[in-house]
Structure formats: structure tokens, C-alpha cells
Design a protein around this motif. Structure first.
Motif, PDB file in Angstrom:
ATOM      1  N   ALA A  18       0.834  -1.204   0.000  1.00 47.31           N
ATOM      2  CA  ALA A  18       0.000   0.000   0.000  1.00 47.31           C
ATOM      3  C   ALA A  18       0.867   1.252   0.000  1.00 47.31           C
ATOM      4  O   ALA A  18       0.547   2.250  -0.669  1.00 47.31           O
ATOM      5  N   GLY A  19       1.982   1.191   0.736  1.00 51.16           N
ATOM      6  CA  GLY A  19       2.903   2.327   0.765  1.00 51.16           C
ATOM      7  C   GLY A  19       3.522   2.603  -0.593  1.00 51.16           C
ATOM      8  O   GLY A  19       3.728   3.767  -0.973  1.00 51.16           O
ATOM      9  N   LEU A  20       3.828   1.538  -1.333  1.00 53.41           N
ATOM     10  CA  LEU A  20       4.355   1.722  -2.688  1.00 53.41           C
ATOM     11  C   LEU A  20       3.348   2.469  -3.561  1.00 53.41           C
ATOM     12  O   LEU A  20       3.707   3.390  -4.308  1.00 53.41           O
ATOM     13  N   ARG A  21       2.096   2.077  -3.472  1.00 52.14           N
ATOM     14  CA  ARG A  21       1.065   2.723  -4.287  1.00 52.14           C
ATOM     15  C   ARG A  21       0.906   4.204  -3.915  1.00 52.14           C
ATOM     16  O   ARG A  21       0.787   5.070  -4.787  1.00 52.14           O
ATOM     17  N   GLU A  22       0.915   4.469  -2.624  1.00 52.23           N
ATOM     18  CA  GLU A  22       0.749   5.851  -2.168  1.00 52.23           C
ATOM     19  C   GLU A  22       1.868   6.745  -2.693  1.00 52.23           C
ATOM     20  O   GLU A  22       1.639   7.925  -2.998  1.00 52.23           O
ATOM     21  N   LYS A  23       3.073   6.189  -2.822  1.00 52.70           N
ATOM     22  CA  LYS A  23       4.225   6.968  -3.275  1.00 52.70           C
ATOM     23  C   LYS A  23       4.498   6.789  -4.769  1.00 52.70           C
ATOM     24  O   LYS A  23       5.514   7.273  -5.282  1.00 52.70           O
ATOM     25  N   ASN A  24       3.597   6.067  -5.423  1.00 54.37           N
ATOM     26  CA  ASN A  24       3.714   5.838  -6.873  1.00 54.37           C
ATOM     27  C   ASN A  24       5.046   5.169  -7.224  1.00 54.37           C
ATOM     28  O   ASN A  24       5.732   5.551  -8.170  1.00 54.37           O
ATOM     29  N   ARG A  25       5.396   4.153  -6.449  1.00 54.79           N
ATOM     30  CA  ARG A  25       6.645   3.419  -6.667  1.00 54.79           C
ATOM     31  C   ARG A  25       6.347   2.023  -7.190  1.00 54.79           C
ATOM     32  O   ARG A  25       5.242   1.496  -7.030  1.00 54.79           O
ATOM     33  N   THR A  26       7.352   1.400  -7.797  1.00 54.17           N
ATOM     34  CA  THR A  26       7.264   0.022  -8.245  1.00 54.17           C
ATOM     35  C   THR A  26       8.185  -0.841  -7.400  1.00 54.17           C
ATOM     36  O   THR A  26       8.966  -0.329  -6.590  1.00 54.17           O
ATOM     37  N   VAL A  27       8.105  -2.137  -7.586  1.00 58.11           N
ATOM     38  CA  VAL A  27       9.049  -3.047  -6.940  1.00 58.11           C
ATOM     39  C   VAL A  27      10.331  -3.052  -7.763  1.00 58.11           C
ATOM     40  O   VAL A  27      10.310  -3.309  -8.968  1.00 58.11           O
ATOM     41  N   ARG A  28      11.441  -2.759  -7.113  1.00 62.11           N
ATOM     42  CA  ARG A  28      12.721  -2.600  -7.803  1.00 62.11           C
ATOM     43  C   ARG A  28      13.164  -3.877  -8.509  1.00 62.11           C
ATOM     44  O   ARG A  28      13.548  -3.870  -9.676  1.00 62.11           O
ATOM     45  N   ARG A  29      13.133  -5.004  -7.785  1.00 59.10           N
ATOM     46  CA  ARG A  29      13.595  -6.276  -8.355  1.00 59.10           C
ATOM     47  C   ARG A  29      12.597  -7.379  -8.028  1.00 59.10           C
ATOM     48  O   ARG A  29      12.819  -8.186  -7.124  1.00 59.10           O
ATOM     49  N   PRO A  30      11.469  -7.431  -8.733  1.00 56.73           N
ATOM     50  CA  PRO A  30      10.498  -8.487  -8.458  1.00 56.73           C
ATOM     51  C   PRO A  30      11.078  -9.885  -8.630  1.00 56.73           C
ATOM     52  O   PRO A  30      10.606 -10.834  -8.006  1.00 56.73           O
ATOM     53  N   ASP A  31      12.120 -10.011  -9.446  1.00 53.08           N
ATOM     54  CA  ASP A  31      12.750 -11.317  -9.663  1.00 53.08           C
ATOM     55  C   ASP A  31      13.526 -11.800  -8.436  1.00 53.08           C
ATOM     56  O   ASP A  31      13.868 -12.979  -8.336  1.00 53.08           O
ATOM     57  N   LEU A  32      13.791 -10.897  -7.498  1.00 54.92           N
ATOM     58  CA  LEU A  32      14.488 -11.269  -6.264  1.00 54.92           C
ATOM     59  C   LEU A  32      13.526 -11.366  -5.080  1.00 54.92           C
ATOM     60  O   LEU A  32      13.957 -11.472  -3.935  1.00 54.92           O
ATOM     61  N   CYS A  33      12.227 -11.318  -5.382  1.00 58.56           N
ATOM     62  CA  CYS A  33      11.188 -11.482  -4.362  1.00 58.56           C
ATOM     63  C   CYS A  33      10.488 -12.823  -4.579  1.00 58.56           C
ATOM     64  O   CYS A  33      10.363 -13.298  -5.706  1.00 58.56           O
ATOM     65  N   PHE A  34      10.013 -13.398  -3.493  1.00 57.36           N
ATOM     66  CA  PHE A  34       9.338 -14.692  -3.563  1.00 57.36           C
ATOM     67  C   PHE A  34       8.314 -14.747  -2.452  1.00 57.36           C
ATOM     68  O   PHE A  34       8.627 -14.483  -1.290  1.00 57.36           O
ATOM     69  N   ALA A  35       7.079 -15.070  -2.809  1.00 56.68           N
ATOM     70  CA  ALA A  35       5.986 -14.998  -1.834  1.00 56.68           C
ATOM     71  C   ALA A  35       5.286 -16.338  -1.653  1.00 56.68           C
ATOM     72  O   ALA A  35       5.219 -17.158  -2.572  1.00 56.68           O
ATOM     73  N   THR A  36       4.748 -16.521  -0.458  1.00 61.09           N
ATOM     74  CA  THR A  36       3.907 -17.675  -0.171  1.00 61.09           C
ATOM     75  C   THR A  36       2.896 -17.299   0.903  1.00 61.09           C
ATOM     76  O   THR A  36       2.954 -16.198   1.465  1.00 61.09           O
ATOM     77  N   MET A  37       1.967 -18.186   1.177  1.00 64.61           N
ATOM     78  CA  MET A  37       0.969 -17.994   2.230  1.00 64.61           C
ATOM     79  C   MET A  37       1.186 -19.072   3.280  1.00 64.61           C
ATOM     80  O   MET A  37       1.295 -20.241   2.944  1.00 64.61           O
ATOM     81  N   ASP A  38       1.239 -18.680   4.547  1.00 68.53           N
ATOM     82  CA  ASP A  38       1.497 -19.688   5.572  1.00 68.53           C
ATOM     83  C   ASP A  38       0.836 -19.406   6.920  1.00 68.53           C
ATOM     84  O   ASP A  38       0.197 -20.265   7.501  1.00 68.53           O
ATOM     85  N   HIS A  39       0.902 -18.183   7.414  1.00 69.87           N
ATOM     86  CA  HIS A  39       0.448 -17.892   8.780  1.00 69.87           C
ATOM     87  C   HIS A  39      -1.049 -18.138   8.982  1.00 69.87           C
ATOM     88  O   HIS A  39      -1.465 -18.687  10.006  1.00 69.87           O
ATOM     89  N   ASN A  40      -1.856 -17.691   8.034  1.00 70.59           N
ATOM     90  CA  ASN A  40      -3.309 -17.700   8.203  1.00 70.59           C
ATOM     91  C   ASN A  40      -4.013 -18.906   7.602  1.00 70.59           C
ATOM     92  O   ASN A  40      -5.236 -19.023   7.706  1.00 70.59           O
ATOM     93  N   ILE A  41      -3.266 -19.788   6.977  1.00 75.04           N
ATOM     94  CA  ILE A  41      -3.867 -20.841   6.163  1.00 75.04           C
ATOM     95  C   ILE A  41      -4.476 -21.945   7.025  1.00 75.04           C
ATOM     96  O   ILE A  41      -3.804 -22.513   7.890  1.00 75.04           O
ATOM     97  N   PRO A  42      -5.738 -22.303   6.805  1.00 72.68           N
ATOM     98  CA  PRO A  42      -6.307 -23.455   7.515  1.00 72.68           C
ATOM     99  C   PRO A  42      -5.572 -24.734   7.099  1.00 72.68           C
ATOM    100  O   PRO A  42      -5.190 -24.885   5.943  1.00 72.68           O
ATOM    101  N   THR A  43      -5.385 -25.631   8.031  1.00 70.55           N
ATOM    102  CA  THR A  43      -4.740 -26.907   7.696  1.00 70.55           C
ATOM    103  C   THR A  43      -5.765 -28.016   7.490  1.00 70.55           C
ATOM    104  O   THR A  43      -5.403 -29.151   7.208  1.00 70.55           O
ATOM    105  N   ILE A  44      -7.051 -27.664   7.657  1.00 69.97           N
ATOM    106  CA  ILE A  44      -8.167 -28.506   7.242  1.00 69.97           C
ATOM    107  C   ILE A  44      -9.042 -27.635   6.342  1.00 69.97           C
ATOM    108  O   ILE A  44      -9.309 -26.488   6.681  1.00 69.97           O
ATOM    109  N   ASP A  45      -9.463 -28.173   5.200  1.00 74.43           N
ATOM    110  CA  ASP A  45     -10.295 -27.384   4.288  1.00 74.43           C
ATOM    111  C   ASP A  45      -9.609 -26.054   3.988  1.00 74.43           C
ATOM    112  O   ASP A  45     -10.164 -24.972   4.216  1.00 74.43           O
ATOM    113  N   ARG A  46      -8.405 -26.136   3.456  1.00 78.01           N
ATOM    114  CA  ARG A  46      -7.521 -24.977   3.338  1.00 78.01           C
ATOM    115  C   ARG A  46      -8.060 -23.874   2.437  1.00 78.01           C
ATOM    116  O   ARG A  46      -7.617 -22.721   2.533  1.00 78.01           O
TER     117      ARG A  46
END
Length: 478
Positions: A42-70
Motif C-alpha cells: 500500500a505504501g508503494l502505491r501511495e508513493k507511486n513506486r514500483t518493486v525494484r527487483r520483483p525477480d528477487l522477491c518470492f511470496a507464499t501464504m502460511d500464517h493464516n492458512i487453515p490446515t483442514i479445508d484450506r
């Protein structure tokens, strides 16, 4: 001039260095998950910035994920965070291993298993247990949301260089003693502030004998000793683990990389601000009894009542912990009953952890008063465990076999410990309320958790099986 591995990692990534100011470090890998990233994007959008090196970023989902009926996330905040990460990654061109991905898992599990985590890298993530990746000879540490935004925008980060501590662990561990026990013992003996303001290098024959999974456990919990980060010099064990991973160098590039990585080790004459020597033979299977990882005892221990040498502040902390945990003092650890057992988290959810725990439970049954769950650290770990038949061993014993995610490590998903009940947990924090309001958490190794599940109380795992039937597994990983 002689340098430590910490010097070598730090100095090779300095972009700007000015006297009496923080250094500007280049970041090689930025790991992202759903909880600490929304405001940064959200801060990037507010400042009209882009991600400098998206190729050096890697995302996943883990903290909030249900482990039953995910795919059925009932909590509104959790669902919003997951959906927001999907949108942010799509908008800014960042690779995401989401719920539909065969590579989804806990960020600190999938980074190493995919070969994203490599020696010599600087690695950051909006999660304190990023120190896990230091097991590979990387400089890896957690950052706050504002820093997440800074790295997204610039691929750099301002940092003051910490002090340097060497923890040298020598000798053979006794039967039934694991890497989890080593780090719990260390924190119990030296306190949660021993590493404050420092990066720790773990070294010594004990550490060299550890598998990569064991080294990751050690580094994972160094943050609970107050350290900024921790690191272990890469060696043949490291290289063998990395070889063949999806994003690791290949063929001649891999050989050349290994030669370069080998030079990261601390020089023989390198100086540290503090050196701690540990005799591995002194360590026993450990169990936390209080509300910090330092409130920890051997399984044969007795919960304290009062220390005549303690300060008023320490005395109050002791009494607060006893009250919260429902103890009077003088209870034997082996008299403490548990209602829940959790085998999982970024500390102990890798394949070798599950193999070791399965050896304890095979052919036995979970105590009727215990609810026990096993949560693999990634979808890859889950598939490999099922190929080996581990899931059936756990199911036959009465455990629940779940999908990958952070699960019961923290109270951010459906897996909560009810108020006033106890959990033998292989996670990394036993803070008040960590696993749910009023939950009472006891940190242990996977094999100690497995033994507690069978007996309904804490039990010295060394008494559960003959030595010949329980050997620490050195599996190199998926």
C-alpha cells in the motif's frame, strides 16, 4: 586482515558506508508472506513506486492458512490478507506459491527446499524467524513492515552492523537429544538476552555433525536468545543438500559456487566480541515450563519456586509465569499432563522431524485425553512423507494428519489451544497467548512431543524405546 563469516557476508553487500551511520546493504532475496506485506505494498502505491527487483522477491501464504479445508478461510481478516497478497503479487509481478501451488508451505521451509536459500546471500523477510536461513551460510534476518516496503522499492536496507558472537559446541549429543534440545538448553542457560545486539556464528564438531534440518532448527531459535541473526559456515553437508534443488546453480556453475561458498568460513585468527563454549554431553531432552524459552528445564527437572539470588523484577516474572501456567512450583516436569500435541512450525516440520517422531509413535496409540496433530511444513514435505507412509503411521496411532501451514505455532488460524489447556509443541515460542488466549505452551523436540502424545504427559523419550530402535535421522531433505 582476518575476517569472520559475518564480516565476509556483511562487507560483500555494503552499497554505502559512511562513518557513524548505518550501512546500506544490498538484499539478494526478499521472502514475503501474507501478514506483514499488505501495508508495504500500500505504501508503494501511495508513493507511486514500483518493486525494484520483483525477480528477487518470492511470496507464499502460511500464517493464516487453515490446515483442514484450506480453501475455506472463515476468518475475515485472514481471508483478506490472503486475497490481498494474491492481488499484490499479480500487480507487481512477484512469484507467488499460493494455495493452489504444489510448492506452497511455510516460508522458512520452502526457501531452503526450493534452493532459493543459498550460501553468501543476504535474505530478509517480514518474520523474525528468518534467522533459519543462516544455517546455509547466509546473512538472514527479520524486518518490520516499513523495512519490507524499503526493500521492495530499493532492494536495499539500512542496517547498523551488529556485534559478533561465536557459540562453539563440541562433542557428541546423548541418545534422545536433538538440535531442538541444544538451542533450548542454550537459551535456558544463558538467557533470552544473551545474543542481543549480536549475530551468532554456531560452530564446533556438534554443529558440523548436524544435518541441514538440524542446523535450521538451531538457527531458527537463535532469535529467541535475542540475536539479530545466526549463521553456520557452509560445508559439504550444505552443498549436498543444495545440489539438485529447483533454483540452485547447476553443473559447472554449482561446482564454482561451492568453491566460492567454501571461502565464507571464518578465518582462523578472526576475532569475535564474545565466545561461548558448550560441551554437548551436558545437554538433556528439554521442556519449557514458563512463558519464555529461557524458562526451560531437562525433562527430569523440577519447576522452581523461588531463587534467593533473583532480583525483584526476576521474582515477579517467575511468579507471573507460574500463575499463567497454573503451577505452584516444585512440580516435576514428568508429572505435567498435556491435552494437545503439535508437531509442526518452521522450527520442526521438515521431513526428518516427521521421520523421527514417527519412530516413536509407530505401533502405539495416542493417549485418550490428548488431541495430537502433525502439520508438514510444506506441500513437498507432505507428499514425501506420504510416499514413505509416515502419514499412515501417525493416523494409525491416532494423530491428525494436516495440510501445510504455520498452524498451531501461533493464534492466527483455526488451530488454537483452548484457554487453560496445555500443549506440547515443537514450535519456537511459548509466550502467554501465543497459541490462543490462555493457552499454556511447552516447547519440546519432535520426539519428546511424540512421547508426550502417547503417555498423556511429559516423558523422557529415552525411556520410550530402546536405543537401537531410535536413531537420529540424517535425511538430506526433499
Amino acid at each position: 586482515m582476518s575476517k569472520t563469516i559475518i564480516d565476509k557476508l556483511w562487507d560483500s553487500h555494503v552499497v554505502v558506508n559512511e562513518e557513524n551511520k548505518p550501512d546500506l546493504l544490498y538484499i539478494d532475496l526478499h521472502l514475503i508472506h501474507e501478514v506483514t506485506s499488505p501495508q508495504a505494498f500500500a505504501g508503494l502505491r501511495e508513493k507511486n513506486r514500483t518493486v525494484r527487483r520483483p525477480d528477487l522477491c518470492f511470496a507464499t501464504m502460511d500464517h493464516n492458512i487453515p490446515t483442514i479445508d484450506r480453501f475455506n478461510i472463515k476468518d475475515e481478516t485472514s481471508r483478506l490478507q490472503v486475497e490481498t497478497l494474491e492481488k499484490n503479487c499479480e500487480e507487481f509481478g512477484i512469484q507467488l506459491e499460493g494455495l493452489n501451488s504444489e510448492q506452497q508451505g511455510i516460508v522458512h521451509v520452502i526457501g531452503p527446499e526450493l534452493g532459493l536459500t543459498l550460501p553468501g546471500k543476504t535474505i530478509v523477510c517480514g518474520d523474525s524467524h528468518t534467522s533459519t536461513h543462516g544455517a546455509f551460510g547466509a546473512l538472514a534476518f527479520g524486518i518490520g513492515t516499513s523495512e519490507v516496503e524499503h526493500v521492495l522499492a530499493t532492494q536495499t536496507l539500512w542496517q547498523n552492523k551488529p556485534k559478533q558472537m561465536k557459540v562453539n559446541i563440541e562433542g557428541d549429543l546423548g541418545f534422545g537429544v536433538t538440535a531442538k534440545d541444544v538451542i533450548l538448553w542454550f537459551i535456558a542457560k544463558f538467557g533470552t538476552n544473551v545474543g542481543t545486539g549480536s549475530i551468532i556464528e554456531f560452530s564446533g564438531s556438534t554443529v558440523r555433525g548436524f544435518s541441514m534440518e538440524e542446523r535450521m532448527t538451531l538457527c531458527n531459535m537463535s532469535i529467541e536468545a535475542g540475536a539479530k541473526a545466526s549463521v553456520i559456515a557452509p560445508d559439504e553437508t550444505t552443498f549436498e543438500y543444495i545440489q539438485g534443488k529447483r533454483y540452485a546453480p547447476e553443473n559447472q556453475d554449482f561446482k564454482q559456487s561451492c568453491e566460492r561458498w567454501s571461502k565464507l568460513a571464518s578465518d582462523p585468527e578472526a576475532k569475535f566480541d564474545q565466545v561461548i563454549e558448550i560441551d554437548a554431553s551436558e545437554i538433556e531432552p528439554m521442556v519449557t515450563w514458563g512463558t519464555t524459552p529461557s524458562m526451560c528445564l531437562p525433562v527430569s527437572g523440577v519447576i522452581p519456586v523461588k531463587d534467593p539470588l533473583s532480583t525483584n523484577e526476576e521474582e515477579q516474572a517467575l511468579q507471573n509465569a507460574l500463575t499463567y501456567m497454573g503451577f505452584n512450583g516444585n512440580e516435576r516436569i514428568e508429572e505435567i499432563s498435556v491435552q494437545h500435541v503439535f508437531i509442526g512450525s518452521c522450527t520442526n516440520s521438515r521431513l526428518s522431524d516427521l521421520i523421527e517422531a514417527s519412530k516413536v509413535v509407530e505401533g502405539s496409540k495416542v493417549h485418550p485425553d490428548v488431541r495430537a496433530i502433525v502439520v508438514p511444513g510444506s506441500q513437498a514435505v507432505k507428499r514425501e512423507a506420504e510416499t514413505l507412509g509416515l502419514h499412515q503411521i501417525f493416523l494409525d496411532a491416532g494423530f491428525e494428519w494436516r495440510e501445510s501451514g504455520c498452524s498451531m505455532c501461533l493464534g492466527m488460524n483455526d488451530d488454537i489451544v483452548p484457554e487453560g489447556e496445555r500443549c506440547a509443541s515443537t514450535s519456537n515460542r511459548n509466550f502467554a497467548g501465543r497459541q490462543g488466549k490462555g493457552a499454556r505452551t511447552h516447547l519440546v523436540s519432535p520426539i519428546m512431543a511424540a512421547a508426550a502424545a502417547l503417555k498423556g504427559k511429559f516423558t523422557d523419550v529415552r525411556s520410550v524405546l530402546p536405543v537401537k530402535e531410535l536413531e537420529v535421522n540424517r535425511y538430506a531433505g526433499v
